[in-house]
Motif scaffolding. Sequence first.
Motif, mmCIF file in Angstrom:
data_model
loop_
_atom_site.group_PDB
_atom_site.id
_atom_site.type_symbol
_atom_site.label_atom_id
_atom_site.label_comp_id
_atom_site.label_asym_id
_atom_site.label_seq_id
_atom_site.Cartn_x
_atom_site.Cartn_y
_atom_site.Cartn_z
ATOM 1 N N GLU A 1 0.719 -1.140 -0.005
ATOM 2 C CA GLU A 1 0.041 0.180 0.088
ATOM 3 C C GLU A 1 0.905 1.222 -0.184
ATOM 4 N N GLU A 2 0.875 1.814 -1.279
ATOM 5 C CA GLU A 2 2.033 2.874 -1.297
ATOM 6 C C GLU A 2 1.733 4.255 -0.799
ATOM 7 N N GLY A 3 0.613 4.466 -0.584
ATOM 8 C CA GLY A 3 0.087 5.906 0.046
ATOM 9 C C GLY A 3 -0.172 6.873 -0.985
ATOM 10 N N GLU A 4 -0.654 7.910 -0.590
ATOM 11 C CA GLU A 4 -1.307 9.201 -1.376
ATOM 12 C C GLU A 4 -0.371 9.448 -2.432
ATOM 13 N N GLY A 5 -0.923 9.523 -3.904
ATOM 14 C CA GLY A 5 -0.086 9.991 -4.676
ATOM 15 C C GLY A 5 0.890 9.197 -5.435
ATOM 16 N N PHE A 6 1.315 8.112 -4.567
ATOM 17 C CA PHE A 6 2.509 7.392 -5.268
ATOM 18 C C PHE A 6 1.817 6.144 -5.791
ATOM 19 N N THR A 7 2.019 5.885 -7.125
ATOM 20 C CA THR A 7 1.787 4.705 -7.659
ATOM 21 C C THR A 7 2.654 3.675 -8.386
ATOM 22 N N ALA A 8 3.925 4.184 -8.476
ATOM 23 C CA ALA A 8 5.038 3.763 -9.146
ATOM 24 C C ALA A 8 6.310 4.381 -9.125
ATOM 25 N N PRO A 9 7.510 3.878 -8.943
ATOM 26 C CA PRO A 9 8.584 4.422 -8.855
ATOM 27 C C PRO A 9 8.689 5.578 -10.041
ATOM 28 N N THR A 10 8.359 5.127 -11.281
ATOM 29 C CA THR A 10 8.525 6.278 -12.329
ATOM 30 C C THR A 10 7.692 7.482 -12.174
ATOM 31 N N LEU B 1 6.688 13.803 -8.920
ATOM 32 C CA LEU B 1 5.679 13.941 -7.774
ATOM 33 C C LEU B 1 6.661 14.639 -6.826
ATOM 34 N N TRP B 2 7.724 14.347 -6.632
ATOM 35 C CA TRP B 2 8.628 15.117 -5.710
ATOM 36 C C TRP B 2 8.617 16.775 -5.926
ATOM 37 N N SER B 3 8.784 16.824 -7.357
ATOM 38 C CA SER B 3 8.649 18.181 -7.767
ATOM 39 C C SER B 3 7.527 18.909 -7.584
ATOM 40 N N ASP B 4 6.528 18.195 -7.932
ATOM 41 C CA ASP B 4 5.216 18.738 -8.188
ATOM 42 C C ASP B 4 4.710 19.145 -6.330
ATOM 43 N N THR B 5 5.144 18.359 -5.472
ATOM 44 C CA THR B 5 4.826 18.353 -4.101
ATOM 45 C C THR B 5 5.886 19.311 -3.344
ATOM 46 N N ARG B 6 6.882 19.827 -3.772
ATOM 47 C CA ARG B 6 7.952 20.612 -2.842
ATOM 48 C C ARG B 6 7.239 21.582 -1.991
ATOM 49 N N SER B 7 6.254 22.385 -2.514
ATOM 50 C CA SER B 7 5.615 23.214 -1.536
ATOM 51 C C SER B 7 4.747 22.747 -0.406
ATOM 52 N N ARG B 8 4.242 21.432 -0.535
ATOM 53 C CA ARG B 8 3.543 21.082 0.339
ATOM 54 C C ARG B 8 4.643 20.485 1.497
ATOM 55 N N ASP B 9 5.632 19.739 0.722
ATOM 56 C CA ASP B 9 6.462 19.233 1.780
ATOM 57 C C ASP B 9 7.339 20.169 2.421
ATOM 58 N N MET B 10 7.421 21.302 1.967
ATOM 59 C CA MET B 10 8.271 22.477 2.499
ATOM 60 C C MET B 10 7.353 22.901 3.932
ATOM 61 N N ALA B 11 6.148 23.005 3.543
ATOM 62 C CA ALA B 11 5.330 23.382 4.709
ATOM 63 C C ALA B 11 5.174 22.463 6.068
ATOM 64 N N ALA B 12 5.332 21.090 5.618
ATOM 65 C CA ALA B 12 5.517 19.774 6.453
ATOM 66 C C ALA B 12 6.950 19.812 7.115
ATOM 67 N N GLY B 13 7.849 20.202 6.252
ATOM 68 C CA GLY B 13 9.214 20.188 6.638
ATOM 69 C C GLY B 13 9.844 18.649 6.415
ATOM 70 N N ARG B 14 9.102 17.734 5.623
ATOM 71 C CA ARG B 14 9.669 16.680 5.385
ATOM 72 C C ARG B 14 9.074 16.052 4.138
ATOM 73 N N VAL C 1 5.699 11.659 0.403
ATOM 74 C CA VAL C 1 5.214 10.740 -0.313
ATOM 75 C C VAL C 1 6.655 9.781 -0.808
ATOM 76 N N GLY C 2 6.743 8.675 -0.913
ATOM 77 C CA GLY C 2 7.756 7.883 -1.487
ATOM 78 C C GLY C 2 7.560 6.394 -0.788
ATOM 79 N N PRO C 3 8.747 5.447 -1.047
ATOM 80 C CA PRO C 3 8.715 4.280 -0.422
ATOM 81 C C PRO C 3 8.891 4.207 1.062
ATOM 82 N N HIS C 4 9.210 5.376 1.726
ATOM 83 C CA HIS C 4 9.488 5.385 3.261
ATOM 84 C C HIS C 4 7.934 5.524 3.718
ATOM 85 N N ARG C 5 6.896 5.774 2.780
ATOM 86 C CA ARG C 5 5.648 5.613 3.490
ATOM 87 C C ARG C 5 4.955 4.265 3.208
#
Length: 358
Positions: free
Chosen positions: A221-230, A235-248, A251-255
């Motif tokens: 179960e890969e989690g929100e927004g993550f469907t495949a490594p490709t 995805l990381w580029s598109d979510t930088r603003s949200r990640d910056m607000a969270a400070g971490r 999304v990714g295989p660590h979730r």
Amino acid sequence: MSAYISNLHLSHFRSHRGLRLSFDGRPVAIYGPNGAGKTNILEAISMLSPGRGLRRAPSEDLIRRPEVIGWRVAATLQIDDTVHEIITRAEPSSPRQVEIDEKSAPQLALARLLRMVWLVPSQDRLWIEGAEGRRRFLDRITLSFFPDHGEAVLAYEKSMRDRNRLLKDQVRDAGWYAALERQMMSAAEQICANRSAALTRIAAAQEEAETSFPIADLALEEGEGFTAPTDLVTLWSDTRSRDMAAGRTLVGPHRTDLGAIYRVKDAPARQCSTGEQKALLVSLILANARALKQDTGRAPLVLLDEVAAHLDADRRAALFDEICALNAQAFLTGTGAELFMEFGARAQEVPLGVEAAN
């Protein structure tokens, strides 16, 4: 082909000031009262694999008190006609060291030499607690099939920590992020491929065996927004603003989470009874061991802490029969010899008393 520990020597490890044991390759039943140091023996054996062992304890916590002079685990490993001497140790406030045949080696070299699977009481709540524990369980299974999996996880986590530092510092230079995300992507591809392949092997091993333990249908179960490594670099580029607000990194295989369905009931493992959840865990460990034997020609070492006490007599007998059919050196603990009666002469007994731990 077989692999087993023939000699084990503990020095100032947990409750054991000094302990020497010899084994003949049969399953080993270690029994004695609480406080005798049974689990400590299993933990010492688990330190012959990469990582922090079956309790995930820091090296400092493994040192016997009050001496605090450092701990040492030495083992003679017999692989067919070849003998290897393994030593792992740590001094106070120093990292763990590994020697194989009198030469320094990285921890990950242990996984290439000896495969190991285990089940401990703390995992009984695996299906009802947070995803982190299930992810560790998944990666332990995956590492047993792919010894380089640990290197990929470490590489991914290092790059992610660097990315998280940029996020916390509110750095907005896209070039810094792009370089780190490419590194993360390379490791993520390997992590995802390894995990998927490991679950495929576990599924096949469950289907191919006649066993008294239930089958669990597993899924990533890969989690929100993550469907495949490709998808990840974009995805990381598109979510930088949200990640910056969270400070971490969000999304990714660590979730990733590990989902399990008890097939007979078509019910998620988290909704099953305590006994059913335990049986599912035992089933997965046995499937892991069977698959490793099919892949490598040798059964892994199997560490089962206090497992017999939570199974009825029929299930215990079935478990012992499967261990013997695998020709695996398994180490099992329990409070009394009666828990291992179904083994008969097929197992080696190691009785411990309170005085044996001093």
